[in-house]
Enzyme design. Sequence first.
Site, short mmCIF file in Angstrom:
data_model
loop_
_atom_site.label_atom_id
_atom_site.label_comp_id
_atom_site.label_asym_id
_atom_site.label_seq_id
_atom_site.Cartn_x
_atom_site.Cartn_y
_atom_site.Cartn_z
N HIS A 1 0.83 -1.21 0.00
CA HIS A 1 0.00 0.00 0.00
C HIS A 1 0.87 1.26 0.00
CE1 HIS A 1 -2.79 -2.88 2.15
NE2 HIS A 1 -3.57 -2.42 1.20
N GLN B 1 -17.73 -6.64 -1.57
CA GLN B 1 -16.78 -7.48 -2.32
C GLN B 1 -16.42 -8.76 -1.60
OE1 GLN B 1 -13.71 -4.17 -2.28
NE2 GLN B 1 -12.30 -5.88 -2.28
N GLY C 1 -2.43 -1.61 -7.31
CA GLY C 1 -1.29 -2.51 -7.46
C GLY C 1 -1.41 -3.42 -8.67
O1 PAF Z 1 -7.50 -3.76 -3.49
C1 PAF Z 1 -8.22 -3.41 -2.52
O2 PAF Z 1 -7.75 -3.19 -1.40
C2 PAF Z 1 -9.72 -3.25 -2.72
O3 PAF Z 1 -10.20 -4.21 -3.61
C3 PAF Z 1 -10.13 -1.83 -3.15
C4 PAF Z 1 -9.58 -1.48 -4.51
C5 PAF Z 1 -9.66 -0.82 -2.12
C6 PAF Z 1 -11.66 -1.74 -3.23
O4 PAF Z 1 -12.27 -2.01 -2.02
#
Ligand code: PAF
Length: 281
Positions: free
Chosen positions: A37, A61, A147
């Site tokens: 990150h 998600q 990423g």
């Molecule tokens: O890659 C992630 O951490 C998540 O899928 C994102 C892009 C922040 C969406 O919730």
Amino acid sequence: MKICRTIADCRTTVASFRAAGETVGLVPTMGFLHEGHMSLVAAAKEAADRTVVTIFVNPTQFGEAADLDSYPRDEERDLAMLEAAGVDLVLIPPVQEVYPDGDETIVETTRMANMLHGLVRPGHFRGVTTVVARLFNFVQPDIACFGEKDYQQLQVIKRMTRDLAFPIDIRGVPTVREADGLAMSSRNVRLTAQDRQAALVLSQSLKAAEEAAAAGTTIEALREVIANTIHAEPRATLRGLDIVGAEDLSDLTGPLASPAAIMISVEFGGILLIDQRVVTP
Ligand code: PAF
């Protein structure tokens, strides 16, 4: 570093950046930050005058409620890391702020969301594009960083951005690696010393594929190079190997004639690691 918990507050702060003629870079995250990150944050800082990070564990998600509940969270630590990195604004909205009336309105890249990784996690990419579209709307950045390690996610987001004409430049940020080539992951620390050593086979197999691609090859031969390299490591179990068009994730066969994305997942003693590379003829 300004911390906002509402869209209205975030927009007021972003408007003050804009009023000063500054550009805005966004890094969407689900928190529990690691070096991967922070490389996105560094890329956003490099590309824009102001950096906005969102921390939001997106319920839409996750397939299983249990996965959502057990998702690790450490807001205090995340904020300390972001402050140290020189981030300007962190948006940490509650679920009610992002989905005030549930998820009646969804955004989905129909084909690209329901292939490859999307087949094993139905609805996952729909949740990702739905939340990213909302976050784009809240922050309205000039650029946004994701990423390359989550390669399908990156391509799905690029396609959504193009199809919906968001005026946002999507930047793919290369995977951060250990000195010996292993892609960084919070899972690496759970590997035994022998599995940690064996895990080098992921980057080795991708390097072998890259060399074969540069010399001229077929998709079928590329598969063989990768599979053979991984099978030669007794501690490794190949779980997934996809070679697809680098941008549209389309099926490829025959001679390698255009950039192809290779995505592999390999298991070591119950720990699944992933890696990817784009190879060109
Ligand atoms: O890659 C992630 O951490 C998540 O899928 C994102 C892009 C922040 C969406 O919730």
